[in-house]
Design an enzyme around this catalytic site. Structure first.
Site, short mmCIF file in Angstrom:
data_model
loop_
_atom_site.label_atom_id
_atom_site.label_comp_id
_atom_site.label_asym_id
_atom_site.label_seq_id
_atom_site.Cartn_x
_atom_site.Cartn_y
_atom_site.Cartn_z
N HIS A 126 1.13 -1.40 -0.17
CA HIS A 126 -0.28 0.05 -0.17
C HIS A 126 0.66 1.28 -0.16
CE1 HIS A 126 0.83 0.34 4.05
NE2 HIS A 126 0.28 -0.20 5.10
N CYS A 146 2.83 -4.94 6.33
CA CYS A 146 2.32 -4.44 5.58
C CYS A 146 4.08 -4.43 4.48
CB CYS A 146 1.84 -3.53 5.38
SG CYS A 146 -0.27 -4.21 5.54
#
Length: 171
Positions: A126, A146
């Protein structure tokens, strides 16, 4: 004394509005070679988008806030290691845009279960978004597990990837 006509005023307003324009879209188009694999080298903090053996793009990345080691359970702050697949796209991510990684696999779930824990999920590539920009200023590795890139970079990644593309995350 000059007195503008309605037509002149209307034309001026249209020209002004056209000059303002719309903000650029975060959704980009990509017409190059298909990405056939994503490789993340955690130790180097690098992500590569490949077509066969050719590197199409490379990015500096941020990782989980505990960047060393394989993710074992939800909340450990680690980024997983292994082979996964791109499995979803989130256009409304709080981190600008995000691309889902298929963590956990069967092995990950069994490992977490053996530890009496839940494997977790919601692992994404992301952008930063407003929250991430603040965190990234303080620490390169700021996510909960992430893989983070800059907002303008996730726009490219989002356009280039397709569901099912393998992602190999190396230590």
């Amino acid at each position: 004394m000059f007195k503008p006509t309605r037509r002149a005023v209307a034309f001026s307003m249209l020209a002004f509005l056209a000059a303002c324009g719309k903000p650029p879209s975060k959704f980009k188009a990509y017409n190059g070679p298909a990405v056939t694999q994503v490789v993340v080298n955690k130790g180097d903090r690098k992500m590569y988008l490949l077509h066969g053996t050719t590197v199409l793009k490379s990015y500096d990345v941020g990782l989980g806030n505990v960047p060393v080691g394989h993710k074992q359970f939800e909340g450990d702050g680690k980024t997983p290691e292994g082979v996964y697949f791109i499995d979803r796209f989130n256009p409304r991510s709080r981190y600008h845009l995000s691309v889902g990684v298929s963590y956990p696999n069967e092995h990950d779930a069994a490992l977490a279960n053996a530890l009496g824990r839940h494997a977790g999920g919601d692992i994404f590539i992301h952008g930063r978004g407003p929250d991430g920009n603040r965190f990234a200023q303080k620490n390169r590795d700021w996510t909960a597990g992430c893989i983070a890139v800059k907002d303008e970079e996730i726009e490219e990644v989002y356009a280039m990837l397709r569901p099912g593309v393998p992602i190999v995350i190396n230590p």
